[in-house]
Design an enzyme around this catalytic site. Structure first.
Site, PDB file in Angstrom:
ATOM      1  NE  ARG A 127      -3.526  -1.966   2.744  1.00 41.46           N
ATOM      2  CZ  ARG A 127      -3.180  -3.591   3.260  1.00 41.46           C
ATOM      3  NH1 ARG A 127      -2.183  -3.572   3.996  1.00 41.46           N
ATOM      4  NH2 ARG A 127      -4.127  -4.318   3.378  1.00 41.46           N
ATOM      5  CE  LYS A 149      -7.347  -3.197  12.238  1.00 42.14           C
ATOM      6  NZ  LYS A 149      -7.541  -2.100  11.291  1.00 42.14           N
ATOM      7  CG  HIS A 215      -5.135   0.565  -3.445  1.00 43.45           C
ATOM      8  ND1 HIS A 215      -4.414   0.747  -2.325  1.00 43.45           N
ATOM      9  CD2 HIS A 215      -6.065  -0.485  -3.368  1.00 43.45           C
ATOM     10  CE1 HIS A 215      -4.995  -0.372  -1.451  1.00 43.45           C
ATOM     11  NE2 HIS A 215      -5.879  -1.082  -2.334  1.00 43.45           N
ATOM     12  NE  ARG A 218      -3.260  -3.420  -1.330  1.00 43.83           N
ATOM     13  CZ  ARG A 218      -2.907  -4.525  -0.391  1.00 43.83           C
ATOM     14  NH1 ARG A 218      -1.547  -4.937  -0.478  1.00 43.83           N
ATOM     15  NH2 ARG A 218      -3.752  -4.980   0.270  1.00 43.83           N
ATOM     16  CG  HIS A 241      -6.481  -9.056   1.136  1.00 44.85           C
ATOM     17  ND1 HIS A 241      -6.746  -9.647  -0.254  1.00 44.85           N
ATOM     18  CD2 HIS A 241      -6.608  -7.722   1.230  1.00 44.85           C
ATOM     19  CE1 HIS A 241      -6.339  -8.570  -0.996  1.00 44.85           C
ATOM     20  NE2 HIS A 241      -6.352  -7.389  -0.006  1.00 44.85           N
ATOM     21  CE1 TYR A 250      -7.010  -6.795  -6.896  1.00 45.53           C
ATOM     22  CE2 TYR A 250      -6.923  -7.817  -4.749  1.00 45.53           C
ATOM     23  CZ  TYR A 250      -6.801  -6.899  -5.341  1.00 45.53           C
ATOM     24  OH  TYR A 250      -6.408  -5.594  -4.804  1.00 45.53           O
TER      25      TYR A 250
END
Length: 268
Positions: A127, A149, A215, A218, A241, A250
């Site tokens: 990213r 996180k 993006h 990506r 992800h 995708y």
């Protein structure tokens, strides 16, 4: 219990700055409209969100408010998110031909810095917020670990061919440490700076501005990866992800590809 205390709680949870900013914005927005935190006001606020924003933004605001409700000890008042209609195609993804063309043009003009920005975006799947954090030291070891996180680690790999080429460029400019991508003042480049400059190059080389944004590369990484190596669970890991369902898009064709196929095969 103030908004400031809530901000501290979010920081302690190791949340990304963008998330913290978005969460605080939602709480401020709610508090500016309502004096009391109760079910009725929350539902009125949710209606306002649905009428004002796109579903993705609505859900981000709801997520923020729910986090705030937990913090205030009012978890029973949590709001339900709204359904987001999943597209059956990818929109505005740079084609491989346009990516190769842009890369070639930047290299021909000896624009190494931007050649490598484009290469890194498309060859690592990073990213743009992750790209600006990459350092010379990461190129030397061949990867960059990101602590997400929940204490998870996501590793962004720098492929061998890219490593070799980048090392030559760095040696030529006598750089052995610090952030990989710098602006003209020698400071770390910003994500906004990258987005704007890519638009400038799109205009310069006659490319569609709608497909030349960080993006998009990506997305190109993901599409190219699956064409060469059809392992969707590995791709989900590489892209960071949380759900493989996010990665499944995708497997679908872009809207342009869908149009081309329809035009070609439907002759009746």
């Amino acid at each position: 219990m103030t908004e400031k205390t809530f901000e501290n709680v979010l920081r302690q949870a190791n949340m990304a700055q963008n998330t913290i900013t978005a969460y605080l914005y939602a709480v401020k927005e709610f508090n500016s409209k309502f004096k009391e935190l109760n079910k009725k006001n929350l539902l009125v606020y949710k209606t306002f969100l649905i009428e004002t924003y796109k579903p993705k933004t609505v859900n981000l605001r709801i997520q923020a408010i729910n986090k705030y409700l937990d913090f205030m000890g009012k978890s029973k008042l949590r709001l339900k998110s709204v359904k987001v209609q999943q597209r059956t195609y990818l929109e505005n993804v740079i084609s491989n031909a346009d990516y190769l063309f842009l890369k070639k043009k930047l290299k021909q003009e000896d624009n190494k810095e931007w050649y490598f920005v484009v290469r890194f975006l498309a060859a690592t799947g990073a990213r743009v917020s992750e790209l600006v954090q990459i350092k010379v030291e990461h190129v030397q070891v061949g990867y960059y670990d990101i602590y997400t996180k929940g204490g998870k680690i996501r590793r962004i790999y720098i492929p061998k061919a890219l490593r070799v080429e980048t090392t030559e460029w760095l040696e030529g400019s006598k750089r052995t440490t610090g952030y990989l991508f710098l602006n003209r003042f020698g400071q770390r480049i910003t994500t906004r700076g990258i987005a704007q400059q890519l638009k400038n190059y799109a205009a310069k080389y006659g490319l569609n501005k709608k497909v030349v944004y960080p993006h998009s590369f990506r997305h190109r990484f993901a599409k190219n990866f699956l064409e060469k190596f059809n392992d969707i669970s590995l791709l989900a890991d590489l892209m960071g992800h949380e759900s493989i369902e996010t990665t499944r898009i995708y497997l679908r064709r872009s809207s342009t590809e869908q149009q081309e196929i329809v035009d070609k095969i439907i002759t009746w």
